[in-house]
Design a protein around this motif. Structure first.
Motif, PDB file in Angstrom:
ATOM      1  N   GLY A  72      18.722   9.683 -10.554  1.00 55.87           N
ATOM      2  CA  GLY A  72      17.318  10.031 -10.591  1.00 55.87           C
ATOM      3  C   GLY A  72      16.487   8.901 -10.011  1.00 55.87           C
ATOM      4  O   GLY A  72      16.966   8.117  -9.194  1.00 55.87           O
ATOM      5  N   PHE A  73      15.240   8.787 -10.451  1.00 57.43           N
ATOM      6  CA  PHE A  73      14.345   7.763  -9.901  1.00 57.43           C
ATOM      7  C   PHE A  73      14.792   6.351 -10.251  1.00 57.43           C
ATOM      8  O   PHE A  73      14.363   5.388  -9.613  1.00 57.43           O
ATOM      9  CB  PHE A  73      12.917   8.004 -10.399  1.00 57.43           C
ATOM     10  CG  PHE A  73      12.252   9.200  -9.778  1.00 57.43           C
ATOM     11  CD1 PHE A  73      12.534   9.573  -8.475  1.00 57.43           C
ATOM     12  CD2 PHE A  73      11.347   9.958 -10.501  1.00 57.43           C
ATOM     13  CE1 PHE A  73      11.933  10.681  -7.897  1.00 57.43           C
ATOM     14  CE2 PHE A  73      10.740  11.066  -9.941  1.00 57.43           C
ATOM     15  CZ  PHE A  73      11.027  11.429  -8.631  1.00 57.43           C
ATOM     16  N   LEU A  79       8.843   1.977  -3.964  1.00 62.52           N
ATOM     17  CA  LEU A  79       8.216   3.288  -3.726  1.00 62.52           C
ATOM     18  C   LEU A  79       7.552   3.828  -4.994  1.00 62.52           C
ATOM     19  O   LEU A  79       7.626   5.015  -5.303  1.00 62.52           O
ATOM     20  CB  LEU A  79       9.251   4.292  -3.211  1.00 62.52           C
ATOM     21  CG  LEU A  79      10.027   3.889  -1.950  1.00 62.52           C
ATOM     22  CD1 LEU A  79      11.053   4.968  -1.591  1.00 62.52           C
ATOM     23  CD2 LEU A  79       9.099   3.633  -0.782  1.00 62.52           C
ATOM     24  N   GLN A  80       6.890   2.949  -5.732  1.00 58.65           N
ATOM     25  CA  GLN A  80       6.339   3.317  -7.032  1.00 58.65           C
ATOM     26  C   GLN A  80       5.312   4.435  -6.928  1.00 58.65           C
ATOM     27  O   GLN A  80       5.331   5.385  -7.723  1.00 58.65           O
ATOM     28  CB  GLN A  80       5.722   2.091  -7.709  1.00 58.65           C
ATOM     29  CG  GLN A  80       5.377   2.292  -9.170  1.00 58.65           C
ATOM     30  CD  GLN A  80       6.582   2.680 -10.010  1.00 58.65           C
ATOM     31  OE1 GLN A  80       7.686   2.197  -9.800  1.00 58.65           O
ATOM     32  NE2 GLN A  80       6.351   3.576 -10.969  1.00 58.65           N
ATOM     33  N   GLY A  81       4.418   4.346  -5.956  1.00 61.57           N
ATOM     34  CA  GLY A  81       3.389   5.378  -5.807  1.00 61.57           C
ATOM     35  C   GLY A  81       3.981   6.738  -5.499  1.00 61.57           C
ATOM     36  O   GLY A  81       3.510   7.767  -6.015  1.00 61.57           O
ATOM     37  N   THR A 116      15.605  11.008   2.116  1.00 66.10           N
ATOM     38  CA  THR A 116      16.567  11.935   1.507  1.00 66.10           C
ATOM     39  C   THR A 116      16.852  11.552   0.064  1.00 66.10           C
ATOM     40  O   THR A 116      16.970  12.417  -0.815  1.00 66.10           O
ATOM     41  CB  THR A 116      17.875  11.951   2.316  1.00 66.10           C
ATOM     42  OG1 THR A 116      17.592  12.344   3.663  1.00 66.10           O
ATOM     43  CG2 THR A 116      18.885  12.914   1.711  1.00 66.10           C
ATOM     44  N   ALA A 117      16.945  10.254  -0.203  1.00 66.88           N
ATOM     45  CA  ALA A 117      17.232   9.781  -1.559  1.00 66.88           C
ATOM     46  C   ALA A 117      16.133  10.200  -2.533  1.00 66.88           C
ATOM     47  O   ALA A 117      16.411  10.542  -3.694  1.00 66.88           O
ATOM     48  CB  ALA A 117      17.394   8.266  -1.559  1.00 66.88           C
ATOM     49  N   ILE A 118      14.885  10.178  -2.082  1.00 62.67           N
ATOM     50  CA  ILE A 118      13.771  10.585  -2.939  1.00 62.67           C
ATOM     51  C   ILE A 118      13.902  12.054  -3.319  1.00 62.67           C
ATOM     52  O   ILE A 118      13.738  12.437  -4.486  1.00 62.67           O
ATOM     53  CB  ILE A 118      12.424  10.328  -2.233  1.00 62.67           C
ATOM     54  CG1 ILE A 118      12.169   8.829  -2.110  1.00 62.67           C
ATOM     55  CG2 ILE A 118      11.280  11.003  -2.993  1.00 62.67           C
ATOM     56  CD1 ILE A 118      11.026   8.499  -1.177  1.00 62.67           C
ATOM     57  N   ALA A 119      14.208  12.907  -2.331  1.00 61.19           N
ATOM     58  CA  ALA A 119      14.351  14.335  -2.593  1.00 61.19           C
ATOM     59  C   ALA A 119      15.494  14.595  -3.569  1.00 61.19           C
ATOM     60  O   ALA A 119      15.373  15.410  -4.492  1.00 61.19           O
ATOM     61  CB  ALA A 119      14.598  15.085  -1.281  1.00 61.19           C
ATOM     62  N   GLU A 120      16.614  13.890  -3.395  1.00 60.40           N
ATOM     63  CA  GLU A 120      17.765  14.071  -4.274  1.00 60.40           C
ATOM     64  C   GLU A 120      17.440  13.610  -5.694  1.00 60.40           C
ATOM     65  O   GLU A 120      17.779  14.288  -6.673  1.00 60.40           O
ATOM     66  CB  GLU A 120      18.961  13.302  -3.720  1.00 60.40           C
ATOM     67  CG  GLU A 120      20.232  13.489  -4.514  1.00 60.40           C
ATOM     68  CD  GLU A 120      21.452  12.899  -3.827  1.00 60.40           C
ATOM     69  OE1 GLU A 120      22.490  12.771  -4.507  1.00 60.40           O
ATOM     70  OE2 GLU A 120      21.373  12.571  -2.627  1.00 60.40           O
ATOM     71  N   ALA A 121      16.783  12.458  -5.811  1.00 62.66           N
ATOM     72  CA  ALA A 121      16.416  11.946  -7.131  1.00 62.66           C
ATOM     73  C   ALA A 121      15.423  12.880  -7.821  1.00 62.66           C
ATOM     74  O   ALA A 121      15.486  13.079  -9.045  1.00 62.66           O
ATOM     75  CB  ALA A 121      15.824  10.545  -6.998  1.00 62.66           C
ATOM     76  N   PHE A 122      14.508  13.462  -7.055  1.00 57.77           N
ATOM     77  CA  PHE A 122      13.524  14.397  -7.611  1.00 57.77           C
ATOM     78  C   PHE A 122      14.228  15.626  -8.194  1.00 57.77           C
ATOM     79  O   PHE A 122      13.872  16.107  -9.279  1.00 57.77           O
ATOM     80  CB  PHE A 122      12.535  14.801  -6.531  1.00 57.77           C
ATOM     81  CG  PHE A 122      11.492  15.785  -6.972  1.00 57.77           C
ATOM     82  CD1 PHE A 122      10.700  15.532  -8.079  1.00 57.77           C
ATOM     83  CD2 PHE A 122      11.298  16.968  -6.277  1.00 57.77           C
ATOM     84  CE1 PHE A 122       9.732  16.434  -8.492  1.00 57.77           C
ATOM     85  CE2 PHE A 122      10.343  17.878  -6.678  1.00 57.77           C
ATOM     86  CZ  PHE A 122       9.559  17.625  -7.789  1.00 57.77           C
ATOM     87  N   VAL A 163      14.626  21.950  -2.134  1.00 59.08           N
ATOM     88  CA  VAL A 163      15.234  22.218  -0.837  1.00 59.08           C
ATOM     89  C   VAL A 163      14.899  21.089   0.132  1.00 59.08           C
ATOM     90  O   VAL A 163      13.730  20.718   0.282  1.00 59.08           O
ATOM     91  CB  VAL A 163      14.739  23.567  -0.268  1.00 59.08           C
ATOM     92  CG1 VAL A 163      15.349  23.836   1.105  1.00 59.08           C
ATOM     93  CG2 VAL A 163      15.077  24.693  -1.228  1.00 59.08           C
ATOM     94  N   LEU A 164      15.926  20.547   0.785  1.00 64.08           N
ATOM     95  CA  LEU A 164      15.732  19.475   1.755  1.00 64.08           C
ATOM     96  C   LEU A 164      15.937  20.011   3.165  1.00 64.08           C
ATOM     97  O   LEU A 164      16.974  20.603   3.477  1.00 64.08           O
ATOM     98  CB  LEU A 164      16.719  18.338   1.506  1.00 64.08           C
ATOM     99  CG  LEU A 164      16.685  17.205   2.542  1.00 64.08           C
ATOM    100  CD1 LEU A 164      15.383  16.415   2.422  1.00 64.08           C
ATOM    101  CD2 LEU A 164      17.879  16.280   2.386  1.00 64.08           C
TER     102      LEU A 164
END
Length: 359
Positions: A72-73, A79-81, A116-122, A163-164
């Motif tokens: 996750g995050f 990339l806190q914001g 991509t990592a942000i989308a996966e963690a989300f 969806v990515l």
């Protein structure tokens, strides 16, 4: 479950009906029965999440890749914001207040910055499926459009899902450019325009698109109502790079005893998170060769000195400026990249190769 004995057999293997219902979204009745029968035969609680991925991959594997997010995050440095924004979206989805959920997000910036990592963690934070769309193009007439329609139908069946769509500038380039495919690109693009602007998918199918070159995208796909938020994901600063070393080592279970992390962060100025991931892996390889039990400062120093980045600083700067220029909200502009940079980007300096020596 049309009999008391059937209900009893169901209750024997399913302890949390709400959890079971949520994790079987997108599965057919036949698939659900397979999971239940396997669990009952083995005398265990069904592992719905893992088995679901396998069954869905068989059904939709030619159209999309269905992934079980690994982190996750907590697995994203800096990339806190951006993480705060996605956390707000997650809370809106979980609470059911879909009025607060944007219709699509576009992540923009140089390669290797964690889009991509942000989308996966989300997806992991939301506890829903993470789906990567495959290229639907085919050499056969009409097949590309047919596969695109199947993708839209499948996504509606799989909801809720994150969806990515990666490297969307390759698929959704401007309509004025030469395509040379008898209008296939235009028809696929129109299909995505209709899908992304469908209010029925709001909060159920959350589409995250990624690009290095937002300037190449069709303006109709970037407009509000299809892509509500356009977020720059830029090169990591010194503090983020410091955090990246430990995050990457922890993600891949590399033991590390290095302590001069701030020094290593300064030495990697201009490198992306993906670059640092490679450096950490090489440092671990160096540690194994040297017989070290963990990555030392010397191993990291060696890997940093050995690494040659793939993208030039001029290319990275251009991509960063394009991302800033296309940003949809001032909340995403950091002190290093203020609004003035988006309005008046500085010209990109040309990199010069060292003079070639001749005899």
């Amino acid at each position: 479950l049309n009999s008391e004995s059937a209900r009893q057999r169901f209750n024997d293997v399913v302890t949390d009906i709400d959890d079971f219902t949520r994790h079987t979204a997108g599965l057919s009745w036949r698939d659900i029965m397979i999971i239940l029968r396997e669990a009952r035969a083995e005398g265990r609680v069904p592992d719905v999440r893992a088995r679901r991925i396998e069954l869905l991959q068989k059904s939709y594997g030619d159209l999309m890749e269905i992934v079980e997010p690994l982190y996750g995050f907590e697995g994203i440095a800096g990339l806190q914001g951006i993480k705060e924004f996605f956390e707000e979206v997650r809370q809106a989805i979980m609470s059911g207040d879909l009025r607060l959920v944007p219709l699509g997000v576009l992540l923009m910036g140089p390669p290797g910055t964690g889009k991509t990592a942000i989308a996966e963690a989300f997806a992991r934070e939301c506890g829903v499926l993470f789906v990567k769309i495959k290229n639907p193009r085919s050499m056969w007439l009409g097949e590309s459009e047919r596969k695109s329609e199947l993708i839209f139908t499948a996504l509606r069946e799989l909801a809720p899902a994150i969806v990515l769509r990666d490297e969307v500038d390759e698929e959704d380039s401007g309509r004025d450019g030469f395509q040379g495919d008898s209008g296939t690109s235009g028809r696929i693009r129109r299909g995505w325009m209709e899908f992304l602007s469908d209010p029925k998918i709001r909060g159920k199918i959350f589409v995250v698109s990624c690009t290095n070159r937002p300037d190449r995208l069709d303006p109709a796909l970037k407009r509000s109502g299809r892509t509500d938020e356009r977020i720059p994901v830029l090169m990591p600063d010194s503090a983020t790079r410091s955090a990246l070393f430990s995050v990457k080592a922890k993600r891949y279970d590399y033991p590390m005893t290095a302590v001069r992390i701030t020094e290593h962060a300064r030495a990697t100025d201009g490198l992306s998170g993906a670059d640092i991931e490679v450096i950490v892996r090489r440092a671990f390889t160096s540690a194994v060769r040297a017989g070290h039990k963990a990555i030392t400062d010397d191993d990291l120093a060696f890997a940093i000195g050995d690494f040659i980045p793939s993208a030039s600083q001029a290319e990275i700067k251009k991509m960063s400026e394009l991302a800033i220029k296309e940003t949809s909200s001032r909340r995403f502009l950091t002190p290093e990249f203020p609004p003035s940079a988006a309005e008046n980007p500085k010209p990109v300096a040309e990199e010069r190769m060292p003079p070639h020596k001749t005899k």
